[in-house]
Write an enzyme that holds these catalytic residues in place. Structure first.
Site: not given
Length: 522
Positions: A67, A319
């Site tokens: 992110k 992720s």
């Protein structure tokens, strides 16, 4: 002729947009703060799956999540005035931490609005990176609404978590690195919540290497992309599962869906148990504990290879690794079910001496992982039993056939959520007959006063006959509750259920409840 020209014009616009994304991803300044993460080969999993499996290690970012890339790229594109006024976002997870660090590095004041249910560890992490935290609302939607209001009243710039071209460009740099590190990759598996990472990777990869397949992977209880694909446009899910909270999104983004629809090859959904199995596999290979959303891609690979040709180069994206420690208990309990190395059954056996020993002999030497029983009937007993498997679903069905042919009544509860989440911890004999009992499962928000609100709405009006609560470090716990409800009170009871405002499902007819906890006639 006019129609053909219109079609060509639309195609040219799409191509221009794709090329614009390609150029921007190639030039994105994310490496001012983000790092190029490793692409790790997983030898053990590769051998098991008859493919070459690689893991893209976004857990290596400073905030342990991809992110940071999108947040930093978005901030870099702001005007001086926008930076001066500060930025704001609503997030309870990795977007909050990525934005906080990106803003700190650029000297921009960041405000993060988080629900009051957010675990303290996440709140403290965001504050550690220098952002102001405002705890508002009991859900993400309430926090987001508050953030939007602050945008107007404080002249701040809202930083979306996924549905923004600048954010998509930042996330797309993951795809650029994969092609640089493994030019002959066959398939890339990408976790999908709001779709920013999947959109960025798909639009980049398909311009550079159109032969490479890009597959999105979703949690089956929050599959907003699959719903959008079926509908041909973004739609709202009625309910969103909370275990994989990093992808618990009710509606796919508009920008992200447009790109995914054009450039993503396929969408795979996986269960919570399959995600838990992938978390375990990731740990065994790397000693990294992936968060549930971070393990989605590997879970997708495990499902994909069951019908694939084999001998392909497959990349899974880890992720994120911001796992809440208290969630590990749930992962440990469920991972072997996800790997199909354990099955759980309800089995009826005679209530007589030697019946347990005879049952074990029928299993043919298979290991028992769990055995729950309490006397409740003079003639027969229901046991809740877990059994180790060596050959997955096929052996599970074979075992059912063996038990039934030996005269046992068997119910396979391996896929029964009520049994796995609640009943296995509650077996102690059924209650005596009374006024009709009805059973409900609730998603229970973890905030001060939630239990009191529950009891004020229902507990003072109807007798609670059964109550079981499990929390796994998430913003919502799971509650199983039974109520003594007379026939003439049904309408009033359901009216109060609606007023409660919590997500609920009736489980009165669930076979696990009927076997172990429901009232028995004398």
């Amino acid at each position: 002729m006019v129609a053909q020209q219109t079609k060509l014009s639309a195609e040219n616009k799409e191509q221009d947009l794709a090329l614009a994304y390609l150029r921007r991803i190639m030039m994105a300044p994310v490496y001012d703060i983000a790092r190029e993460t490793d692409l790790s080969y997983l030898p053990k999993i590769s051998a098991q799956l008859n493919n070459q499996v690689f893991l893209k290690r976004e857990d290596q970012q400073p905030v342990h999540s991809f992110k940071l890339r999108g947040a930093y790229n978005k901030l870099q594109g702001l005007t001086d005035e926008q930076r001066k006024n500060g930025v704001i976002a609503a997030s309870a997870g990795n977007h909050a931490q990525g934005l906080a660090l990106a803003a700190k590095s650029l000297g921009v004041n960041a405000t993060i609005v988080m629900p009051i249910t957010t675990p303290e560890i996440k709140v403290n992490n965001v504050r550690h990176y220098g952002a102001e935290v405002r705890l508002i609302g009991k859900s993400f939607n309430e926090a987001q609404q508050a953030a939007i209001e602050f945008v107007e009243s404080e002249q701040k710039t809202f930083i979306p978590p996924f549905d923004d071209p600048d954010v998509i460009v930042g996330q797309g740099t993951v795809g650029k690195e994969i092609l640089q590190q493994l030019a002959d990759v066959d398939v890339i598996f990408v976790p999908c919540g709001g779709g920013g990472l999947l959109a960025g990777i798909a639009v980049y990869v398909k311009q550079i290497a159109p032969n490479v397949k890009v597959i999105g992977v979703e949690a089956e209880d929050s599959a907003c992309l699959k719903a959008a694909m079926d509908a041909g446009k973004p739609v709202d899910l009625d309910n969103v599962g909370l275990f994989a909270d990093g992808v618990a999104v009710k509606r796919i983004g508009e920008h992200t869906f447009d790109l995914i629809y054009k450039y993503c090859d396929e969408v795979i959904t996986v269960s919570s148990d399959e995600i838990c199995a992938a978390i375990k596999e990731t740990f065994e290979q790397t000693r990294v504990i992936a968060e549930p959303a971070g393990a989605l891609s590997l879970a997708g690979i495990n499902k994909y290879v069951k019908t694939s040709k084999g001998n392909e180069k497959l990349v899974a994206i880890l992720s994120g690794a911001n796992m809440n420690f208290h969630s590990l208990r749930y992962v440990s309990e469920r991972c072997e079910l996800g790997e199909q190395k354990e099955a759980v059954f309800s089995v009826t056996i005679p209530e007589q001496k030697g019946s347990f020993r005879q049952f074990c002999q029928t299993l043919g030497g298979r290991a028992i992982t769990e055995f729950n029983y309490r006397y409740s009937d003079a003639n027969k007993a229901n046991i809740f039993v877990g059994i180790r498997l060596s050959h997955g679903a096929q052996e599970r069905q074979e075992l059912v056939n063996i038990l039934e042919s030996s005269g046992y009544q068997v119910q396979d509860l391996t896929d029964n959520e009520l049994a796995k989440l609640h009943v296995r911890y509650m077996i102690g004999g059924a209650s005596k007959p009374m006024v009709k009992e009805r059973l409900f499962r609730f998603e229970f928000p973890e905030y001060p006063g939630a239990l009191e609100n529950f009891l004020n709405t229902l507990g003072e009006l109807w007798n609670i006959t059964l109550f079981h609560y499990r929390n796994h470090g998430a913003a919502f716990g799971q509650v199983l509750a039974g109520f003594e409800v007379a026939e003439d009170e049904q309408a009033e009871f359901f009216a109060h259920l609606q007023a409660l405002g919590y997500e609920w499902h009736e489980e009165t007819e669930n076979p696990a409840y009927q076997a172990f906890l429901s009232q028995k006639s004398e």
